[in-house]
Design an enzyme around this catalytic site. Structure first.
Site, short mmCIF file in Angstrom:
data_model
loop_
_atom_site.label_atom_id
_atom_site.label_comp_id
_atom_site.label_asym_id
_atom_site.label_seq_id
_atom_site.Cartn_x
_atom_site.Cartn_y
_atom_site.Cartn_z
CG PHE A 141 -1.91 1.03 1.14
CD1 PHE A 141 -3.22 0.88 0.58
CD2 PHE A 141 -1.64 2.44 1.78
CE1 PHE A 141 -4.01 2.02 0.55
CE2 PHE A 141 -2.46 3.32 1.84
CZ PHE A 141 -3.85 3.19 1.11
CG ASP A 226 5.70 3.42 1.67
OD1 ASP A 226 5.52 4.15 3.03
OD2 ASP A 226 4.47 3.24 1.16
CE LYS A 255 -0.14 5.46 7.87
NZ LYS A 255 -1.57 5.83 8.17
#
Length: 406
Positions: A141, A226, A255
Site C-alpha cells: 500500500f 516506504d 503519519k
C-alpha cells in the site's frame, strides 16, 4: 472566549459526507495521552494512534506549545519563500539519516508520488526513455493518488479508475527469487515497505531487503523504502531501515512525522535530489511553518535514546500479553510486527472476522485497528504509559472473552 458550535452527531456523516468511509458509531471529541473521550463523555483507551500517526498521543504539551507558538508567528508563505521551521526540520532529518536532502509535502501519498517521480526522472536523465519500470510488492500500500495506488499491489483499490499507469510490476513480498526474475535494466525503482502495514503487519526478512539492495545496485535501479507507517520511532529505531541496516536511495515518511499534524517528507541523497531542478515538482502547502514547527517538536522527543528504548520495552509488554490472550482464547496464531506496530493474526476459526474484534473492543472502551480481515493491528502512542497498556489490554481481553462466549 468559547465559540458556540452547532450540534452534530454521527448520523450527520451519512447526510453530508462522501460515503467512502464507514466510521465508527461514536464521535471522539477530546484526547489526552492515550485516552479519548466521545460526545457522551465515555472514555476509551486508544491503541490506534490515529493509524500510527499520534506518535506522542493526544494533546502532547510539547506539540501544543510548538503549534500555538508558531500559530502566533507565521502559518504560510508558500515555496516562493523558505521558512525557518522547514530549514530546522530538514537539518534534523538529514543529520539523523542517510539522506542529504529533504522534500516536504502533506501526506504519505504525496511523499510516495514525489519518490516515484524522482526515480523516473533520474532514470530518464541518466539512461533515457526506456528505463521507467517500477517493481512493487503484491498487497503493498503506497497511497491513493492514481500513480501511488497503481504502484500499490492491491487491485481492489486501483480498479475502476480508467487505464492503469504502465510500467508497474508486482511480485510476492519476501520472495527474493521473484524479485530477481522481475528486475531488469528497464527497472528504475524497487519500492518496498520494510513492514507491510495495511495487508497484515508483515515484516520484511533481512535477507530479502539485503538482496533487493544488491539487485538494485546491479541494475542501476533505485531502492525506495516506504516508511510512512514504520518511520519516526515506530519500530524502536528512528526509521526501520536502521533496524535492518539496509540503506535505501529514497525514503518516504508521513503519519507519525507530524504527530497528528499533516506533514510528509521524501528523503534522498544529494546526487539524486539534483534531478528535481526548479519547476520539476512542487506543492502549495508542503514545508509550511506550522507543520514543520510541530514536526520539529516530534523529532526532538522521538529521536532520543529514552523514547526509542521505551518503544522496545513497551513492545514486550504488548507482545507477551497479546500472546497470552491469543493462547487462552484460541483467537491468535501469531503476534508479529516490529516495535509498536503489532499484528495479531487470527486463527482459522476467526479468519475474516477482524471487524468483530474491532466492534467488541470498542464496546469495552478500547480502540484497535484491522490490517485486512484476518489481522488485528495495534499502533499506539510510543509514549503510552504502562498503566494505559495494562488497562487497555484488560479491556481488550474482556472483549475477547465476550466475543468467544457469544
Amino acid at each position: 472566549m468559547s465559540v458556540e458550535h452547532a450540534q452534530v452527531q454521527r448520523t450527520d456523516f451519512d447526510q453530508v459526507m462522501v460515503p467512502n468511509y464507514a466510521p465508527a458509531g461514536f464521535i471522539p471529541v477530546r484526547g489526552a495521552g492515550s485516552r479519548v473521550w466521545d460526545q457522551s463523555g465515555r472514555e476509551l483507551v486508544d491503541f490506534t494512534g490515529g493509524i500510527a500517526v499520534n506518535v506522542l498521543g493526544h494533546a502532547h504539551p510539547a506539540l501544543v506549545s510548538a503549534l500555538t507558538e508558531q500559530a502566533n508567528k507565521l502559518w504560510h508563505v508558500s515555496n516562493v519563500f523558505t521558512n525557518e521551521p522547514a530549514l530546522r526540520m530538514a537539518k534534523k532529518l538529514v543529520d539523523a539519516t542517510f539522506a542529504d536532502r529533504a522534500f516536504f509535502c502533506n501526506s504519505g501519498a504525496e511523499a510516495n508520488e514525489a519518490a516515484f517521480k524522482l526515480a523516473r526522472r533520474v532514470a530518464f536523465d541518466l539512461y533515457g526513455t526506456e528505463k521507467y519500470e517500477i517493481i512493487a510488492a503484491i498487497n503493498s500500500f503506497h497511497g491513493r493518488t492514481l500513480f501511488t495506488v497503481n504502484v500499490g499491489g492491491q487491485s481492489k483499490y486501483s480498479d475502476g479508475f480508467g487505464p492503469k499507469i504502465t510500467g508497474i510490476t508486482h511480485v510476492p513480498y519476501n520472495d527474493l527469487e521473484a524479485l530477481k526474475a522481475a528486475i531488469s535494466d528497464k527497472t528504475c525503482a524497487v519500492v518496498l515497505e520494510p513492514v507491510q502495514g495495511e495487508s497484515g503487519v508483515i515484516p520484511a526478512e533481512l535477507a530479502y531487503l539485503q538482496g533487493a539492495r544488491q539487485l538494485c545496485d546491479e541494475h542501476n535501479a533505485l531502492l525506495v523504502f516506504d516508511e510512512v507507517q514504520t518511520g519516526m520511532g515506530r519500530t524502536g529505531e528512528l526509521f526501520a531501515y536502521m533496524h535492518y541496516d539496509v540503506t535505501p536511495d529514497i525514503l518516504t515518511s508521513a503519519k507519525s512525522l507530524g504527530g497528528g499534524f499533516p506533514i510528509a517528507a521524501m528523503l534522498t541523497t544529494e546526487a539524486l535530489a539534483k534531478h528535481l531542478t526548479v519547476g520539476t515538482h512542487g506543492t502549495t502547502y508542503g514545508g509550511n511553518p506550522l507543520a514543520c514547527a510541530v514536526a520539529e517538536a516530534v523529532i526532538d522527543i522521538v529521536n532520543t535514546p529514552e523514547t526509542l528504548a521505551g518503544v522496545k520495552a513497551k513492545r514486550e509488554l504488548f507482545k507477551t500479553r497479546l500472546e497470552a490472550i491469543g493462547e487462552q482464547y484460541g483467537v491468535f496464531t501469531q503476534v508479529r510486527g516490529l516495535g509498536l506496530l503489532l499484528g495479531c493474526v487470527l486463527s482459522d476459526a476467526w479468519k475474516g472476522k477482524a471487524k468483530d474484534f474491532f466492534n467488541a473492543a470498542e464496546k469495552e472502551g478500547v480502540m484497535v485497528l484491522q490490517a485486512g480481515p484476518d489481522v488485528i493491528r495495534f499502533a499506539p502512542s510510543l509514549v503510552v504509559t504502562e498503566a494505559d497498556i495494562d488497562e487497555g489490554l484488560d479491556r481488550f481481553e474482556r472483549a475477547i472473552a465476550t466475543l468467544t462466549q457469544a
